[in-house]
Design an enzyme around this catalytic site. Structure first.
Site, mmCIF file in Angstrom:
data_model
loop_
_atom_site.group_PDB
_atom_site.id
_atom_site.type_symbol
_atom_site.label_atom_id
_atom_site.label_comp_id
_atom_site.label_asym_id
_atom_site.label_seq_id
_atom_site.Cartn_x
_atom_site.Cartn_y
_atom_site.Cartn_z
ATOM 1 N N LYS A 70 0.869 -1.185 0.000
ATOM 2 C CA LYS A 70 0.000 0.000 0.000
ATOM 3 C C LYS A 70 0.901 1.229 0.000
ATOM 4 O O LYS A 70 1.808 1.334 0.829
ATOM 5 C CB LYS A 70 -0.908 0.028 1.225
ATOM 6 C CG LYS A 70 -1.825 1.267 1.212
ATOM 7 C CD LYS A 70 -2.896 1.207 2.269
ATOM 8 C CE LYS A 70 -2.328 1.437 3.630
ATOM 9 N NZ LYS A 70 -3.343 1.389 4.686
ATOM 10 N N ARG A 113 -9.892 -1.662 8.415
ATOM 11 C CA ARG A 113 -8.981 -2.674 8.970
ATOM 12 C C ARG A 113 -8.290 -2.133 10.224
ATOM 13 O O ARG A 113 -7.971 -2.883 11.150
ATOM 14 C CB ARG A 113 -8.011 -3.211 7.920
ATOM 15 C CG ARG A 113 -7.024 -2.249 7.242
ATOM 16 C CD ARG A 113 -5.848 -1.898 8.107
ATOM 17 N NE ARG A 113 -4.662 -1.569 7.362
ATOM 18 C CZ ARG A 113 -3.672 -0.821 7.844
ATOM 19 N NH1 ARG A 113 -3.761 -0.276 9.043
ATOM 20 N NH2 ARG A 113 -2.603 -0.592 7.127
ATOM 21 N N ASP A 163 -11.168 15.524 21.583
ATOM 22 C CA ASP A 163 -10.316 16.083 20.529
ATOM 23 C C ASP A 163 -9.462 17.188 21.163
ATOM 24 O O ASP A 163 -9.993 18.239 21.553
ATOM 25 C CB ASP A 163 -11.185 16.645 19.391
ATOM 26 C CG ASP A 163 -10.341 17.031 18.187
ATOM 27 O OD1 ASP A 163 -9.194 17.482 18.387
ATOM 28 O OD2 ASP A 163 -10.820 16.889 17.051
ATOM 29 N N GLY A 237 -2.534 5.730 16.758
ATOM 30 C CA GLY A 237 -2.090 6.922 16.018
ATOM 31 C C GLY A 237 -0.612 6.930 15.681
ATOM 32 O O GLY A 237 -0.212 7.431 14.632
ATOM 33 N N ALA A 238 0.230 6.374 16.565
ATOM 34 C CA ALA A 238 1.675 6.438 16.324
ATOM 35 C C ALA A 238 2.072 5.399 15.284
ATOM 36 O O ALA A 238 2.131 4.202 15.574
ATOM 37 C CB ALA A 238 2.423 6.209 17.628
ATOM 38 N N ASP A 239 2.296 5.876 14.067
ATOM 39 C CA ASP A 239 2.668 4.958 12.977
ATOM 40 C C ASP A 239 3.833 5.546 12.179
ATOM 41 O O ASP A 239 4.059 5.178 11.032
ATOM 42 C CB ASP A 239 1.459 4.691 12.066
ATOM 43 C CG ASP A 239 0.910 5.970 11.461
ATOM 44 O OD1 ASP A 239 1.359 7.065 11.832
ATOM 45 O OD2 ASP A 239 0.017 5.863 10.590
ATOM 46 N N LYS A 243 6.049 10.013 16.670
ATOM 47 C CA LYS A 243 4.683 10.162 17.195
ATOM 48 C C LYS A 243 4.576 9.445 18.543
ATOM 49 O O LYS A 243 5.166 8.381 18.743
ATOM 50 C CB LYS A 243 3.652 9.579 16.220
ATOM 51 C CG LYS A 243 3.473 10.383 14.927
ATOM 52 C CD LYS A 243 2.329 9.790 14.107
ATOM 53 C CE LYS A 243 2.132 10.475 12.788
ATOM 54 N NZ LYS A 243 1.087 9.814 11.968
HETATM 55 N N1 LIG Z 1 -1.913 2.261 13.036
HETATM 56 C C1 LIG Z 1 -2.516 2.269 11.874
HETATM 57 O O1 LIG Z 1 -2.719 1.241 11.225
HETATM 58 C C2 LIG Z 1 -3.036 3.586 11.348
HETATM 59 C C3 LIG Z 1 -3.895 3.610 10.233
HETATM 60 C C4 LIG Z 1 -4.409 4.836 9.806
HETATM 61 C C5 LIG Z 1 -4.041 6.006 10.455
HETATM 62 N N2 LIG Z 1 -3.168 5.937 11.501
HETATM 63 C C6 LIG Z 1 -2.748 7.155 12.218
HETATM 64 O O2 LIG Z 1 -3.820 7.540 13.074
HETATM 65 C C7 LIG Z 1 -3.770 8.950 13.299
HETATM 66 C C8 LIG Z 1 -5.144 9.562 13.020
HETATM 67 O O3 LIG Z 1 -5.500 9.328 11.680
HETATM 68 P P1 LIG Z 1 -6.862 9.967 11.082
HETATM 69 O O4 LIG Z 1 -6.873 9.608 9.652
HETATM 70 O O5 LIG Z 1 -8.007 9.620 11.957
HETATM 71 O O6 LIG Z 1 -6.518 11.525 11.232
HETATM 72 P P2 LIG Z 1 -7.525 12.752 11.201
HETATM 73 O O7 LIG Z 1 -6.705 13.911 10.758
HETATM 74 O O8 LIG Z 1 -8.770 12.430 10.461
HETATM 75 O O9 LIG Z 1 -7.913 12.952 12.752
HETATM 76 C C9 LIG Z 1 -6.915 13.251 13.711
HETATM 77 C C10 LIG Z 1 -7.548 13.607 15.052
HETATM 78 O O10 LIG Z 1 -6.472 13.916 15.961
HETATM 79 C C11 LIG Z 1 -6.553 15.296 16.374
HETATM 80 N N3 LIG Z 1 -5.192 15.832 16.372
HETATM 81 C C12 LIG Z 1 -4.480 16.302 15.319
HETATM 82 N N4 LIG Z 1 -3.247 16.674 15.713
HETATM 83 C C13 LIG Z 1 -3.181 16.450 17.036
HETATM 84 C C14 LIG Z 1 -2.177 16.655 18.006
HETATM 85 N N5 LIG Z 1 -0.995 17.143 17.694
HETATM 86 N N6 LIG Z 1 -2.456 16.321 19.288
HETATM 87 C C15 LIG Z 1 -3.654 15.813 19.625
HETATM 88 N N7 LIG Z 1 -4.660 15.597 18.751
HETATM 89 C C16 LIG Z 1 -4.422 15.919 17.465
HETATM 90 C C17 LIG Z 1 -7.443 15.978 15.343
HETATM 91 O O11 LIG Z 1 -8.046 17.131 15.877
HETATM 92 C C18 LIG Z 1 -8.422 14.842 15.015
HETATM 93 O O12 LIG Z 1 -9.401 14.729 16.019
HETATM 94 C C19 LIG Z 1 -2.647 9.469 12.390
HETATM 95 O O13 LIG Z 1 -1.459 9.577 13.142
HETATM 96 C C20 LIG Z 1 -2.501 8.373 11.346
HETATM 97 O O14 LIG Z 1 -1.229 8.361 10.755
HETATM 98 C C21 LIG Z 1 -2.680 4.766 11.962
#
Ligand SMILES: NC(=O)c1ccc[n+]([C@@H]2O[C@H](COP(=O)([O-])OP(=O)(O)OC[C@H]3O[C@@H](n4cnc5c(N)ncnc54)[C@H](O)[C@@H]3O)[C@@H](O)[C@H]2O)c1
Length: 339
Positions: A70, A113, A163, A237-239, A243
């Site tokens: 991907k 997923r 948030d 979130g940490a990926d 992070k």
């Molecule tokens: N582990 C995985 O498989 C996987 C898959 C997809 C996304 N992710 C990660 O998950 C996270 C969120 O993805 P998303 O698509 O939902 O993002 P998004 O931008 O749609 O939502 C992010 C959320 O976090 C908040 N936010 C943004 N910056 C912030 C900060 N510095 N501190 C605290 N809150 C903050 C935003 O206000 C929002 O509510 C990203 O880091 C993304 O890379 C991980």
């Protein structure tokens, strides 16, 4: 020469259903623990720091006869061009010939997923009688985390949404999530569930049995002193290197499982605590698949703090592609193209 199948976002939405997605994600974790998969090294490139980058996650699902990747590109300026900043494309190949089999839009696949992954962390590590769920982050992936967790924990009574950047967005999320669960994801849920936006994360942390963090934060949002005995964290979130969503003291006190050890050490929630010497590699109890196969025990007591660090591997995208192609064939969806 080669005929391949193409599925657009709307088609993946039509064919991927949460129960089947959860089953398939669980199956991949199991196969990984049995050595039936390989995750290849991640590639990351910044075209312009903070403005445009891309990463490629790839791997091999031996039992399914597939390998692939991907590619996710993030181009922040796309918002001004009426384009999404984040674009994902999944490519799948046959492992007996190397021939391409298909291309799929990756955005819905990633959301669903990843939701299943966070919820499976809770299934194997949280207390089964958990009733309160806290979502830290109210973005794209948060909806899928709630959908999958409610599917596996029908006894959840209250969902808190936090948030850190914008309380209003948590409020809007809390008001619209029921419709999103029903209309978009077709998730039946108990109509008594309360979805509540919260501004006090300390209080919400203390009230929650399961906490799923899904933000791109680089400074911990939850502190050890706030955490009640028995809490489970799925850290999603940490990926990417740098992070970090929860205090490393939480990790020091927790029983920790990961989706892929090397990837999590490089880019997951455990990256910085290990680099900073707060925990060692030996502190990690194992990969989640080892609980699923019965090799390692998950939670050891009702009071234990548990963490599932999931960085998301291409294996999940590949199994989603396989499932989507199978269901699309049944439904007569998708486009065949010659390469
Ligand atoms: N582990 C995985 O498989 C996987 C898959 C997809 C996304 N992710 C990660 O998950 C996270 C969120 O993805 P998303 O698509 O939902 O993002 P998004 O931008 O749609 O939502 C992010 C959320 O976090 C908040 N936010 C943004 N910056 C912030 C900060 N510095 N501190 C605290 N809150 C903050 C935003 O206000 C929002 O509510 C990203 O880091 C993304 O890379 C991980």
């Amino acid at each position: 020469m080669f005929q391949l199948k193409v599925l657009c976002k709307e088609e993946t939405e039509q064919v991927l259903k949460m129960n089947a997605v959860i089953e398939n994600v669980e199956e991949v974790y199991r196969q990984k623990a049995l050595g039936e998969t390989e995750v290849f090294p991640l590639i990351f490139h910044e075209f312009q720091p903070g403005i445009a980058d891309m990463d490629i996650k790839s791997g091999w699902l031996k039992g399914s006869g597939l390998f692939g990747l991907k590619l996710v590109s993030w181009f922040g300026d796309n918002i001004g061009k009426q384009l999404p900043p984040l674009i994902g494309t999944v490519m799948v190949f046959d492992d007996s010939t190397g021939a391409p089999l298909g291309i799929l839009d990756g955005s819905y696949i990633t959301g669903i997923r990843t939701g299943a992954a966070g919820a499976l962390g809770a299934k194997y590590l949280a207390n089964p009688d958990s009733q309160r769920l806290l979502l830290v982050g109210a973005g794209h992936v948060a909806t899928f985390q709630i959908a999958a967790t409610l599917t596996l924990f029908p006894n959840i009574k209250e969902v808190f949404i936090y948030d850190a950047l914008d309380y209003k967005s948590a409020e809007i999320f809390a008001q619209t999530i029921k419709e999103g669960l029903l209309k978009t994801l077709n998730i039946p849920y108990n109509s008594d569930i309360q979805f509540t936006a919260v501004s006090d994360i300390q209080k919400a942390t203390a009230q929650s049995d399961i906490i799923i963090t899904v933000t791109p934060a680089r400074t911990p949002l939850i502190h050890w002193e706030w955490v009640q005995p028995g809490t489970h964290f799925s850290c999603i979130g940490a990926d990417m290197s740098g992070k970090e969503e929860i205090d490393s003291e939480i990790l020091r006190h927790a029983r920790i499982f990961v989706d892929d050890l090397e990837q999590c050490i490089n880019v997951g929630e455990i990256e910085l605590p290990i680099k900073n010497g707060i925990i060692s590699r030996e502190h990690i109890a194992g990969e989640i698949g080892e609980i699923i196969t019965g090799k390692t025990a998950g939670r050891e007591s009702k009071e234990q703090i548990t963490v599932f660090d999931a960085t998301g591997t291409a294996l999940l995208d590949l199994i989603m592609a396989k499932l989507a192609f199978k269901e699309a064939d049944k439904a007569g969806l998708g486009t065949r193209v010659n390469l």
